[in-house]
Design a protein around this motif. Structure first.
Motif, PDB file in Angstrom:
ATOM      1  N   GLU A 146     -49.176 -58.945  11.052  1.00 28.79           N
ATOM      2  CA  GLU A 146     -49.521 -59.910  10.008  1.00 28.79           C
ATOM      3  C   GLU A 146     -48.681 -61.189  10.043  1.00 28.79           C
ATOM      4  O   GLU A 146     -49.236 -62.280   9.884  1.00 28.79           O
ATOM      5  N   ARG A 150     -50.583 -64.732  10.234  1.00 28.85           N
ATOM      6  CA  ARG A 150     -50.406 -65.752   9.191  1.00 28.85           C
ATOM      7  C   ARG A 150     -49.998 -67.094   9.800  1.00 28.85           C
ATOM      8  O   ARG A 150     -50.507 -68.153   9.411  1.00 28.85           O
ATOM      9  N   PRO A 171     -55.493 -62.337   5.331  1.00 29.86           N
ATOM     10  CA  PRO A 171     -55.017 -61.740   4.077  1.00 29.86           C
ATOM     11  C   PRO A 171     -55.713 -62.416   2.890  1.00 29.86           C
ATOM     12  O   PRO A 171     -56.067 -63.595   2.953  1.00 29.86           O
TER      13      PRO A 171
END
Length: 298
Positions: A146, A150, A171
């Motif tokens: 993640e 991101r 997300p």
């Protein structure tokens, strides 16, 4: 099949005598095919391929001994080093790190395609100063953790952000950010609930994405069926849940004098099947191979 194509097909035929392979190496197209595909190149054949200028094809051949590919990783031509980088193992140890530090971004971009790379090296490439390298990390590292996803979803380069938005499930807290970004808004629509605001967006790409949304409500389908953009209306016509009477009315509005546009619209509504693959060329006997080589003057 023309003579060049016949020679290239022969060049990848299995179990060819070494002397036949050697003669094929004297033909540029056949040499590139042999250098790229053959599993049985001898040391002498490898040197001949390099001498004759087909090192790039050889560098992409995963059956070439590791020591040869490590040598080609030092080649002065970036395209050769890039071909090595795309699939080479870390042999000798440290080869990947050396390629990751290559001055040419093409080499680093191809290294990002290498399926053998460890996560720590991919994470380093995800921070490469060259956007094309970061874009390739997106394309070939779909299981990025993640923090890396991101960073790529919010990258400073719009092409990287678009690639990341297409490749990764963002997300939840980044969905509004992607929707607010003109470069990712159309891509992010699939992660949002269709809304009247999105269905009336000034960007036809955004409206087209709304038209393709699996959860499109009937009232927004009616709005988009009257859209001024032919591709948006076509997307509504292509939906399996569009009622037949509405589909027929929409198709009647899609006529165009541009053949390419007509094909594109038709393809979306009625996907075509791909043609069957070309059958493999027949296997040549030694006598037939000799005759082909003689006709080519080899």
């Amino acid at each position: 099949m023309n003579l060049d194509a016949e020679l290239s097909a022969l060049a990848v035929q299995e179990d060819l005598p070494a002397d036949v392979v050697w003669r094929l190496l004297q033909h540029p197209q056949a040499r590139r095919s042999a250098a790229l595909m053959r599993k049985d190149l001898t040391a002498a054949s490898i040197e001949e391929v390099i001498r004759l200028g087909s090192a790039r094809s050889l560098a992409a051949n995963t059956h070439v001994p590791a020591r040869v590919r490590a040598r080609l990783a030092e080649h002065p031509e970036p395209s050769v080093r890039a071909a090595v980088a795309a699939s080479v193992a870390d042999e000798p140890p440290g080869l990947w790190t050396r390629l990751a530090d290559d001055q040419d971004p093409c080499v680093r971009s191809f290294l990002a395609m290498n399926e053998h790379l460890p996560p720590e090296l991919l994470a380093a490439l995800a921070e490469d100063p060259e956007p094309s390298v970061r874009s390739n990390v997106v394309q070939y590292w779909r299981q990025a953790p993640e923090p890396v996803r991101r960073a790529l979803l919010t990258d400073s380069d719009p092409n990287v952000r678009r690639s990341a938005a297409s490749a990764y499930l963002p997300p939840a807290d980044l969905v509004p950010v992607l929707l607010a970004d003109p470069d990712t808004r159309a891509i992010a629509v699939r992660h949002a609930d269709p809304s009247p605001e999105l269905a009336r967006d000034p960007d036809s790409g955004v409206r087209g994405a709304v038209a393709a949304h699996p959860n499109l409500p009937a009232e927004l389908r009616a709005v988009l069926a009257a859209d001024p953009d032919v591709f948006v209306r076509n997307t509504i016509a292509a939906r399996p849940d569009t009622p037949s009477p509405l589909r027929e009315r929409l198709v009647a509005t899609l006529a165009t004098d541009a053949p390419l546009t007509e094909w594109s619209l038709s393809f979306q509504r009625n996907p075509h099947t791909c043609p069957p693959p070309t059958p493999a060329p027949p296997r040549l006997t030694r006598e037939q191979a000799e005759d082909l080589l003689d006709r080519a003057g080899l």
